[in-house]
Scaffold this motif. Structure first.
Motif, PDB file in Angstrom:
ATOM      1  N   LYS A 304       0.827  -1.210   0.000  1.00  0.00           N
ATOM      2  CA  LYS A 304       0.000   0.000   0.000  1.00  0.00           C
ATOM      3  C   LYS A 304       0.863   1.264   0.000  1.00  0.00           C
ATOM      4  CE  LYS A 304      -3.543  -2.725   0.449  1.00  0.00           C
ATOM      5  NZ  LYS A 304      -4.396  -3.019  -0.734  1.00  0.00           N
ATOM      6  N   ASP A 305       2.181   1.099   0.149  1.00  0.00           N
ATOM      7  CA  ASP A 305       3.077   2.252   0.225  1.00  0.00           C
ATOM      8  C   ASP A 305       3.387   2.801  -1.167  1.00  0.00           C
ATOM      9  OD1 ASP A 305       5.939   1.153  -0.749  1.00  0.00           O
ATOM     10  OD2 ASP A 305       4.890  -0.413   0.381  1.00  0.00           O
ATOM     11  N   LYS A 306       4.035   3.957  -1.186  1.00  0.00           N
ATOM     12  CA  LYS A 306       4.406   4.613  -2.445  1.00  0.00           C
ATOM     13  C   LYS A 306       5.908   4.549  -2.699  1.00  0.00           C
ATOM     14  CE  LYS A 306       0.180   5.934  -3.218  1.00  0.00           C
ATOM     15  NZ  LYS A 306      -0.606   5.324  -4.324  1.00  0.00           N
ATOM     16  N   GLN A 307       6.633   3.785  -1.881  1.00  0.00           N
ATOM     17  CA  GLN A 307       8.081   3.690  -2.048  1.00  0.00           C
ATOM     18  C   GLN A 307       8.423   3.062  -3.404  1.00  0.00           C
ATOM     19  OE1 GLN A 307      10.720   4.659  -0.626  1.00  0.00           O
ATOM     20  NE2 GLN A 307      10.391   5.021   1.549  1.00  0.00           N
ATOM     21  N   PRO A 308       9.395   3.617  -4.134  1.00  0.00           N
ATOM     22  CA  PRO A 308       9.739   3.061  -5.453  1.00  0.00           C
ATOM     23  C   PRO A 308      10.608   1.808  -5.388  1.00  0.00           C
ATOM     24  CG  PRO A 308      11.137   4.941  -4.964  1.00  0.00           C
ATOM     25  CD  PRO A 308      10.141   4.863  -3.839  1.00  0.00           C
ATOM     26  N   HIS A 309      11.236   1.536  -4.234  1.00  0.00           N
ATOM     27  CA  HIS A 309      12.139   0.395  -4.144  1.00  0.00           C
ATOM     28  C   HIS A 309      11.375  -0.922  -4.078  1.00  0.00           C
ATOM     29  CE1 HIS A 309      15.100   3.498  -3.291  1.00  0.00           C
ATOM     30  NE2 HIS A 309      16.038   2.601  -3.474  1.00  0.00           N
ATOM     31  N   LEU A 310      12.018  -1.972  -4.557  1.00  0.00           N
ATOM     32  CA  LEU A 310      11.388  -3.284  -4.621  1.00  0.00           C
ATOM     33  C   LEU A 310      11.209  -3.893  -3.232  1.00  0.00           C
ATOM     34  CD1 LEU A 310      10.486  -4.720  -7.213  1.00  0.00           C
ATOM     35  CD2 LEU A 310      12.527  -6.128  -7.089  1.00  0.00           C
ATOM     36  N   PHE A 311      12.209  -3.698  -2.360  1.00  0.00           N
ATOM     37  CA  PHE A 311      12.154  -4.265  -1.016  1.00  0.00           C
ATOM     38  C   PHE A 311      12.405  -3.178   0.030  1.00  0.00           C
ATOM     39  CE2 PHE A 311      13.473  -7.850  -3.733  1.00  0.00           C
ATOM     40  CZ  PHE A 311      12.418  -8.720  -3.471  1.00  0.00           C
ATOM     41  N   LEU A 312      11.762  -3.326   1.188  1.00  0.00           N
ATOM     42  CA  LEU A 312      11.828  -2.313   2.235  1.00  0.00           C
ATOM     43  C   LEU A 312      12.235  -2.946   3.564  1.00  0.00           C
ATOM     44  CD1 LEU A 312       8.401  -0.579   1.456  1.00  0.00           C
ATOM     45  CD2 LEU A 312      10.654   0.071   0.574  1.00  0.00           C
TER      46      LEU A 312
END
Length: 401
Positions: A304-312
């Protein structure tokens, strides 16, 4: 209050348009329309477009925030990992605004002195935070400091900005083999390490394992690790799937973005630097979904996040190598091999061996990994050894005629 709100809307709209179209390619009418104000209001507030550009340079906190993020994240992982992550995020940020970079560099001589001074002050402010981070590393002994922290920070930001300018203006150079290689060398230089010699015209990178033997994992262990990862979380399962299914090293995984995933009913690819790597639906004899419905695609669909990275990581920030190593320890807890506990590097080794056993040529494996043929020779010998053992086992199951 209304005037302040109008001013901020104009600055925000100008920044967005400058990033998308460049400064010269943007008109005051476009900025006013985007901010939903009259063009006369823009002139009253800033005088002209260059006055608005000056406000953008002075009041935008983008460069400062980038420097602050490095200091805030300095407690996780090693100093080298933190530097590499900062450099990667810095380049990705610049990569999203190539027209703005071209404008600021190519059109700088057209700007009044106060504009150039404001840009310099913004870069200096960001540099101060990077210097603070480097000084922490020097105090801990992570860096062999040959220059003051401020000079090292300036060197880092100068190299990153120079890289971006070259990439945006000259796509067909051969100054470095890949972005990953460039970032590795930058971090090594800043840490005072000697950079291994390599040809600027080289089109392959150095393999991480070049010993006479390769410690790949058995199929049963691979499937056990994947099951353990699945129990931890959906992201853990996706991460383990990429490590075993694409043969991507942890240092490459940390920089992967959502936009670097390409999948359809016929293939699933990851764009790693300048090369594309397939994500296999079959891993060591077992199938893990399809090209469009597998652990990675399911993880991305659940977000649901807007982070562009594949993994967090746990803070919803881009994952670091230290985070991946922690996840690996969870997956391999209580698992042992004759050589000891499995290590993270064995995911890539295992993938290479599996590809060779399934019929891939060394030349094609060289293309996918970016390693030279000499570095792949240990993998070829290990694949031949496994194939010989399997053949001997099959022959032993047949009676003599």
């Amino acid at each position: 209050m209304a005037s302040r709100s109008t001013r901020q809307r104009l600055i925000k709209s100008a920044l967005e348009l400058f990033m998308a179209q460049g400064v010269n390619g943007t008109t005051t009418r476009q900025i006013a329309e985007a901010a939903d104000v009259n063009e006369v209001t823009l002139f009253r507030q800033f005088g002209n477009k260059h006055g608005l550009l000056l406000a953008v340079l002075e009041e935008s906190a983008a460069l400062k925030a980038l420097g602050e993020s490095l200091v805030q994240g300095s407690s996780t992982g090693s100093a080298g990992q933190g530097l590499r992550q900062y450099a990667s995020v810095y380049l990705h940020a610049l990569e999203r605004v190539p027209k703005l970079i071209r404008s600021l560099v190519g059109e700088a001589d057209q700007y009044p002195e106060e504009h150039r001074r404001a840009l310099g002050q913004g870069l200096t402010e960001a540099n101060r935070y990077v210097a603070q981070y480097l000084q922490q590393g020097i105090n801990r002994g992570d860096f062999q400091a040959r220059l003051p922290a401020e000079k090292l920070a300036g060197l880092l930001n100068g190299m990153l900005l120079g890289y971006a300018v070259i990439e945006f203006t000259s796509e067909f150079h051969q100054l470095w083999e890949s972005r990953d290689a460039f970032l590795d060398h930058v971090v090594q230089l800043l840490q005072g390490a000697e950079v291994s010699p390599s040809s600027a015209l080289s089109r392959v990178s150095e393999a991480p394992v070049a010993e006479a033997s390769v410690a790949d994992l058995s199929a049963s262990l691979v499937h056990q690790i994947l099951r353990q990862a699945k129990k931890v979380s959906l992201q853990d399962y996706a991460l383990a799937y990429v490590l075993f299914g694409a043969g991507v090293a942890a240092k490459d995984v940390v920089g992967l973005m959502r936009s670097q995933q390409i999948c359809d009913s016929h293939q699933h690819l990851l764009q790693v630097g300048t090369r594309q790597v397939p994500v296999n639906q079959w891993i060591m004899g077992n199938r893990y979904g399809s090209y469009t419905a597998n652990p990675l695609t399911k993880w991305l669909k659940s977000r649901k996040d807007k982070q562009p990275h594949l993994f967090l990581n746990e803070l919803d920030q881009p994952v670091a190598i230290a985070n991946i190593k922690t996840r690996w320890q969870l997956w391999t807890d209580s698992i042992t091999t004759p050589e000891g506990s499995p290590i993270l590097a064995q995911t890539q080794q295992t993938w290479c061996i599996d590809m060779l056993l399934r019929g891939m040529s060394l030349e094609n494996l060289s293309i996918l990994t970016g390693w030279d043929l000499e570095s792949l020779q240990p993998y070829a010998r290990r694949a031949e050894e496994i194939a010989a053992i399997e053949q001997a086992t099959r022959l032993d199951q047949k009676p003599n005629s």
